[in-house]
Design an enzyme around this catalytic site. Structure first.
Site, PDB file in Angstrom:
ATOM      1  NE  ARG A 184      -4.188  -1.989   1.582  1.00 15.04           N
ATOM      2  CZ  ARG A 184      -4.869  -2.670   2.401  1.00 15.04           C
ATOM      3  NH1 ARG A 184      -4.610  -2.419   3.525  1.00 15.04           N
ATOM      4  NH2 ARG A 184      -5.694  -3.545   2.004  1.00 15.04           N
ATOM      5  CD  GLU A 219       1.561  -7.841  13.620  1.00 16.92           C
ATOM      6  OE1 GLU A 219       0.532  -7.753  12.849  1.00 16.92           O
ATOM      7  OE2 GLU A 219       2.705  -7.125  13.480  1.00 16.92           O
TER       8      GLU A 219
END
Length: 187
Positions: free
Chosen positions: A75, A112
């Site tokens: 992005r 994560e």
């Protein structure tokens, strides 16, 4: 009304339009995650223009010496070229490992949910070039941290990092220090 007050009102209206276009999806991509969707921002030409306007204003005021905008996969590729074109500077890609042709440098980092690697073409940046890193969202800071490390390997001078959205509770800005972070919207 003075010029500064008019600029602040215009900035406020632009931010409002952007915030109105950001959607939230609970439990996506997994349970417990509140996903911030920027697709409506991209769909609305005025909102997208507002994003680039505000990024441009920040860079021109804070980093007039910038030479390259570096966009993160994927992005950062949406906002980076538009901003670079406005500023009259080049745009460089940092991609997921295995996506760039030719000789590359890479750095591994922890997410994560596992490990990843980011890479850049070896000749993308000249030593000492002044760069700004751009992406859509900052969560834990893993990807932006990796980008900063990769650019240090290339002897670039990272002036700062910019994102559309910052998830403040995840403290990602701490991870990219000493590089300053600029975010348009905070949650």
């Amino acid at each position: 009304m003075n010029l500064q007050k008019m600029e602040e009102e215009t900035r406020g209206k632009k931010l409002e339009r952007i915030v109105q276009r950001i959607r939230s999806f609970p439990d996506f991509p997994s349970k417990g995650i509140l996903f911030k969707d920027i697709c409506p921002v991209l769909k609305d030409p005025e909102a997208l223009t507002a994003v680039i306007d505000l990024f441009e204003q920040h860079v021109r005021q804070t980093y007039p010496q910038v030479e390259l905008i570096v966009g993160l996969d994927a992005r950062g590729f949406l906002f980076g070229p538009l901003l670079a074109q406005r500023l009259g500077v080049g745009f460089v890609l940092i991609r997921k490992k295995g996506k760039l042709p030719g000789p590359t440098q890479s750095v591994g980092y922890t997410l994560e949910y596992g490990m990843a690697e980011a890479e850049i073409q070896e000749d993308a940046i000249d030593a000492g070039q002044k760069v700004i890193i751009i992406d859509d969202l900052l969560a834990t800071g893993g990807t932006l941290y990796a980008a900063c490390e990769l650019l240090k390997k290339q002897s670039a001078e990272v002036l700062g990092c910019m994102v559309l959205i910052e998830l403040k509770d995840l403290n990602g800005a701490e991870r990219v220090k000493p590089s300053p972070l600029f975010s348009l919207v905070q949650y």
